[in-house]
Write an enzyme that holds these catalytic residues in place. Structure first.
Site, short mmCIF file in Angstrom:
data_model
loop_
_atom_site.label_atom_id
_atom_site.label_comp_id
_atom_site.label_asym_id
_atom_site.label_seq_id
_atom_site.Cartn_x
_atom_site.Cartn_y
_atom_site.Cartn_z
N HIS A 261 0.81 -1.22 0.00
CA HIS A 261 0.00 0.00 0.00
C HIS A 261 0.84 1.27 0.00
O HIS A 261 0.31 2.36 -0.09
CB HIS A 261 -0.94 0.02 1.20
CG HIS A 261 -0.22 0.24 2.51
ND1 HIS A 261 0.46 -0.76 3.15
CD2 HIS A 261 -0.07 1.34 3.27
CE1 HIS A 261 1.01 -0.28 4.26
NE2 HIS A 261 0.70 1.00 4.36
C1 UD1 Z 1 -1.78 5.21 6.53
C2 UD1 Z 1 -0.43 5.63 7.10
C3 UD1 Z 1 0.58 4.51 6.84
C4 UD1 Z 1 0.07 3.18 7.36
C5 UD1 Z 1 -1.29 2.90 6.74
C6 UD1 Z 1 -1.87 1.61 7.22
C7 UD1 Z 1 0.02 8.04 6.98
C8 UD1 Z 1 0.89 9.05 6.35
N1 UD1 Z 1 0.09 6.82 6.43
O1 UD1 Z 1 -1.63 5.07 5.13
O2 UD1 Z 1 1.78 4.85 7.53
O3 UD1 Z 1 0.99 2.17 6.98
O4 UD1 Z 1 -2.16 3.98 7.11
O5 UD1 Z 1 -3.07 1.33 6.54
O6 UD1 Z 1 -0.66 8.34 7.93
N2 UD1 Z 1 -9.07 4.73 2.50
C9 UD1 Z 1 -10.31 4.13 2.46
N3 UD1 Z 1 -10.90 3.78 3.63
C10 UD1 Z 1 -10.34 4.02 4.83
C11 UD1 Z 1 -9.09 4.65 4.87
C12 UD1 Z 1 -8.46 4.99 3.69
O7 UD1 Z 1 -10.87 3.89 1.39
O8 UD1 Z 1 -10.94 3.66 5.87
C13 UD1 Z 1 -8.41 5.07 1.22
C14 UD1 Z 1 -8.72 6.46 0.73
O9 UD1 Z 1 -8.73 6.43 -0.65
C15 UD1 Z 1 -7.53 7.24 1.20
C16 UD1 Z 1 -6.42 6.24 1.06
O10 UD1 Z 1 -7.01 4.99 1.39
O11 UD1 Z 1 -7.30 8.40 0.46
C17 UD1 Z 1 -5.22 6.48 1.90
O12 UD1 Z 1 -5.58 6.53 3.29
P1 UD1 Z 1 -4.65 7.35 4.31
O13 UD1 Z 1 -5.19 7.25 5.69
O14 UD1 Z 1 -4.41 8.70 3.78
O15 UD1 Z 1 -3.26 6.62 4.23
P2 UD1 Z 1 -2.89 5.06 4.19
O16 UD1 Z 1 -2.39 4.74 2.84
O17 UD1 Z 1 -3.98 4.24 4.75
#
Ligand code: UD1
Length: 358
Positions: free
Chosen positions: A203
């Site tokens: 991811h």
């Molecule tokens: C975040 C953390 C990363 C961790 C990861 C675990 C930061 C900078 N990154 O990354 O260190 O390894 O969590 O999962 O904080 N999304 C959904 N549903 C959700 C959450 C996210 O669909 O419940 C999708 C959305 O499109 C969102 C994307 O995932 O834009 C990224 O989510 P985000 O929380 O920004 O970062 P992660 O990649 O999850």
């Protein structure tokens, strides 16, 4: 009555917070409140973890959702500032290195609320990773630094953090793993029936955000999957891009919904190997004694290499590493398990906090 506020927001925070909250619950003189920032909000990324890990219901969910780094950080800061200004807690506890962690640390520092960081001092020395920036900032602002592995003590000393506030307590994520392993072992997995499979989780932006990177990555993984079917619980951020890059075209790599904690541990424990770019997976496979190939140039968790089953691999070295594991070239476990990864980290953290707050 001293009030301790814990801030969690994203999936990897939850297994770290649970043992600390459970340890402090044993002291009836403390009031504990849990803030959920809402960085992760899908049921499968959040609610199910609260249920399985026995986390208390959040006192507040800030509902910040997805967005750019600045948007996420700013939304946590605004929501948390309002909440904490009224509450005036004695201590704020933050976990790991996600955006919610750094945002909460900034708010605590500016409101002059004492701050504890669980998982302090980890460094990849790669400022291209957003998490590295979060780690450095949070550790500079923290009053209590709670350390999971010995080299982190050194990093904090090099950055001028006072040794008296730095405590090597072990790894609370491993407390959760050891506590829930028996329940996980009883979990029936709804997965395709393969004798032998590998688990894939990717991811990180460095692996899944660029189309040209994916064009390079996909053939390597398809090639490996011809020898070993791969099961991939998909993080939502990567799902569409990986599908359109053809990762699932041969049927040998199978997409799964994001798994709950018990199911994911069960999936890893029964796997021949794991290919991942996650931080937590490097630690969990070390304890489960399952070979882990980390598709990154560096790791902030080198103890999983020296004391565990983790190897850093590039796209070029990945296939050779997989073949080696499948041929039975056992990875030498040099000195594992890592010191103090013994299921008691939450208790130690609870003791440090109580002695700090007097
Ligand atoms: C975040 C953390 C990363 C961790 C990861 C675990 C930061 C900078 N990154 O990354 O260190 O390894 O969590 O999962 O904080 N999304 C959904 N549903 C959700 C959450 C996210 O669909 O419940 C999708 C959305 O499109 C969102 C994307 O995932 O834009 C990224 O989510 P985000 O929380 O920004 O970062 P992660 O990649 O999850």
């Amino acid at each position: 009555m001293p009030t301790v506020v814990h801030v969690t927001g994203a999936r990897p925070n939850f297994p770290k917070a649970a043992p600390v909250i459970h340890a402090l619950e044993q002291n009836p003189n403390y009031q504990q409140l849990l803030v959920h920032t809402g960085q992760h909000y899908d049921k499968g990324m959040s609610d199910v973890f609260f249920e399985q890990l026995g986390l208390p219901k959040p006192a507040i969910n800030l509902g910040i959702g997805s967005g750019s780094h600045a948007e996420q950080t700013a939304r946590v800061m605004v929501g948390l500032e309002t909440y904490l200004t009224d509450l005036e807690p004695d201590l704020l506890v933050v976990y790991g290195d996600v955006n919610s962690t750094v945002a909460a640390a900034l708010v605590a520092a500016k409101l002059n609320i004492r701050l504890a960081h669980v998982e302090a001092g980890l460094r990849s020395f790669d400022r291209g990773m957003p998490e590295e920036i979060n780690r450095v900032v949070v550790d500079q602002l923290s009053d209590i630094l709670l350390v999971t592995s010995a080299e982190a003590m050194h990093h904090l000393a090099m950055e001028g953090r006072p040794i008296v506030n730095t405590h090597f307590v072990g790894n609370p994520m491993i407390d959760t793993l050891l506590r829930l392993l028996p329940s996980s072992d009883e979990t029936v997995l709804a997965i395709p029936d393969h004798d032998r499979y590998g688990v894939l989780t990717l991811h990180r932006p460095s692996n899944v955000d660029s189309e040209s990177g994916l064009r390079e990555l996909v053939p390597h993984l398809l090639n490996i999957a011809e020898r070993l079917p791969l099961l991939f619980p998909l993080h939502p951020r990567a799902a569409d891009r990986l599908r359109s890059a053809g990762l699932f075209s041969s049927g040998r790599i199978q997409a799964l919904e994001p798994l709950a904690y018990l199911e994911f541990v069960a999936l890893m424990r029964r796997a021949a190997l794991v290919i991942s770019d996650s931080g937590g997976v490097q630690e969990e496979t070390t304890i489960l004694n399952v070979p882990c190939l980390t598709l990154r140039e560096n790791t902030e968790r080198p103890v999983t290499i020296t004391h565990g089953t983790n190897q850093l691999v590039s796209l070029q070295s990945l296939t050779t590493a997989v073949n080696g594991i499948l041929q039975g070239d056992a990875l030498p476990r040099l000195a594992g398990p890592p010191p103090l990864w013994d299921g008691q980290a939450g208790q130690r953290i609870g003791m440090v906090i109580q002695s700090y707050l007097g």
